[in-house]
Design a protein around this motif. Sequence first.
Motif, PDB file in Angstrom:
ATOM      1  N   VAL A  27       0.828  -1.199   0.000  1.00 23.83           N
ATOM      2  CA  VAL A  27       0.000   0.000   0.000  1.00 23.83           C
ATOM      3  C   VAL A  27       0.869   1.259   0.000  1.00 23.83           C
ATOM      4  O   VAL A  27       0.514   2.272  -0.629  1.00 23.83           O
ATOM      5  N   GLU A  28       2.017   1.217   0.645  1.00 21.86           N
ATOM      6  CA  GLU A  28       2.904   2.380   0.626  1.00 21.86           C
ATOM      7  C   GLU A  28       3.510   2.598  -0.749  1.00 21.86           C
ATOM      8  O   GLU A  28       3.948   3.708  -1.072  1.00 21.86           O
ATOM      9  N   ALA A  29       3.513   1.563  -1.576  1.00 23.83           N
ATOM     10  CA  ALA A  29       4.003   1.686  -2.951  1.00 23.83           C
ATOM     11  C   ALA A  29       2.902   2.105  -3.926  1.00 23.83           C
ATOM     12  O   ALA A  29       3.139   2.180  -5.136  1.00 23.83           O
ATOM     13  N   GLY A  30       1.707   2.357  -3.406  1.00 26.35           N
ATOM     14  CA  GLY A  30       0.623   2.821  -4.267  1.00 26.35           C
ATOM     15  C   GLY A  30      -0.290   1.726  -4.775  1.00 26.35           C
ATOM     16  O   GLY A  30      -1.098   1.955  -5.675  1.00 26.35           O
ATOM     17  N   VAL A  31      -0.187   0.536  -4.194  1.00 26.33           N
ATOM     18  CA  VAL A  31      -1.030  -0.595  -4.588  1.00 26.33           C
ATOM     19  C   VAL A  31      -2.218  -0.648  -3.628  1.00 26.33           C
ATOM     20  O   VAL A  31      -2.045  -0.848  -2.427  1.00 26.33           O
ATOM     21  N   THR A  32      -3.423  -0.472  -4.150  1.00 29.51           N
ATOM     22  CA  THR A  32      -4.590  -0.349  -3.285  1.00 29.51           C
ATOM     23  C   THR A  32      -5.539  -1.552  -3.365  1.00 29.51           C
ATOM     24  O   THR A  32      -6.494  -1.622  -2.610  1.00 29.51           O
ATOM     25  N   THR A  33      -5.269  -2.483  -4.281  1.00 29.70           N
ATOM     26  CA  THR A  33      -5.998  -3.758  -4.335  1.00 29.70           C
ATOM     27  C   THR A  33      -5.022  -4.839  -4.750  1.00 29.70           C
ATOM     28  O   THR A  33      -4.230  -4.645  -5.683  1.00 29.70           O
ATOM     29  N   VAL A  34      -5.071  -5.986  -4.064  1.00 27.40           N
ATOM     30  CA  VAL A  34      -4.292  -7.146  -4.483  1.00 27.40           C
ATOM     31  C   VAL A  34      -5.203  -8.365  -4.545  1.00 27.40           C
ATOM     32  O   VAL A  34      -6.188  -8.460  -3.807  1.00 27.40           O
ATOM     33  N   ARG A  35      -4.849  -9.293  -5.436  1.00 27.42           N
ATOM     34  CA  ARG A  35      -5.556 -10.572  -5.529  1.00 27.42           C
ATOM     35  C   ARG A  35      -4.550 -11.670  -5.223  1.00 27.42           C
ATOM     36  O   ARG A  35      -3.619 -11.897  -5.985  1.00 27.42           O
TER      37      ARG A  35
END
Length: 382
Positions: A89-97
């Motif tokens: 999330v700190e890298a700008g990823v707001t959804t993961v599967r």
Amino acid sequence: MHVLRNGTVVDADGVREADVAVADDGIVAVGDVGRGDSETDVSGQFVAPGLIDAHVHLMMDGRPDVATAQGMSDYDLAYVVAANLRQAVEAGVTTVRDLGAKGSVALDAGHAVAEGRLDGPRVLAAGQNVVMTGGHGHWFGREADGPDEIRKAAREQLKRGADVVKCMATGGVLTEGAQTGAPELTYDELSALVDAAGAKGVPTAAHAHGKEGILNAVDAGITSIEHGTFIDREAANAMAAEDTYWVPTAAALQNIVENPESGIPRSAMEKAVDAADAFESSFEHAEAAGVQIAMGTDAGTPFNYFDNIADELAYMVEFGLSPAAALEAATVTAADLCGLDDVGLVAEDYRADLVVLDENPLDDADAWQDPSAVFAGGDQVV
């Protein structure tokens, strides 16, 4: 209401000068926005959707030999998951599967994030991947053989609350003794898995490197092909005809072949080098056929760290996508694949998953690196 003021909005709908207003977990206005309770001046910067990574393994920590994680307890794995979520999330990823984890650890992580007990991106999870006995990833998967067992294994994941059902249609790079492109699950087994998931309206994903396994998965109705390293013209045309998504995970191969003599098992290195030689043509065939490409990284595999997920966009551009196509793959197309209709754009009534970038990502895929601000579900985490 918090307002991002004087920025340039960039998403799959284009580029426009607009303010963005956020309240609670959503975007409430884009354009000419009134006064906010608080404001951030983003003059000269770009407001874009948060990234969506459609293929991660939250329990893995990037170690060179993933097999050495077999002895980790569920408690150890939970700490790895929490750290990976924060990095993402700190890298700008707001959804993961998450496409395969031991037990329910990834599913549990999704609940913890949703309930505010962990900081991280929204998590969609498959539970355990369904794999033939002794097949690729067997040590953390649900082993099953024959259509009836496969159907039961899929139903077990659905009972746990799986957002997607994942299987191993072919061998893979990181399992000792597995042949990368060789089929592992049969067409009948794959069809049983799709049938079980379809009864619940849940999508499916198949790890598939080789052509035969890819075609078996496409014919069976699998929603997305993961990796697809040896896609040729026939396979690409079949995928396009059935609207099958492709999640290339370029970072997985790149981070292996770029780290020789680093502790990665020799057999895995040899298989990765062989696969990497074919990978570029897979992109060419997929683009020519019009296959839908969604971003995924296989984060957690050797040297493939969660805080480097944004590297995938640059890799996709290196393999021939435009920066605009890479943006679409990492936002709207990945959202469609995941069945999400509230993320992927900077638009009113969408979830406030946003990144603020110093450079225009339509000009340079490296612009996604080191966002100056990140909002996940309306909360500013960076």
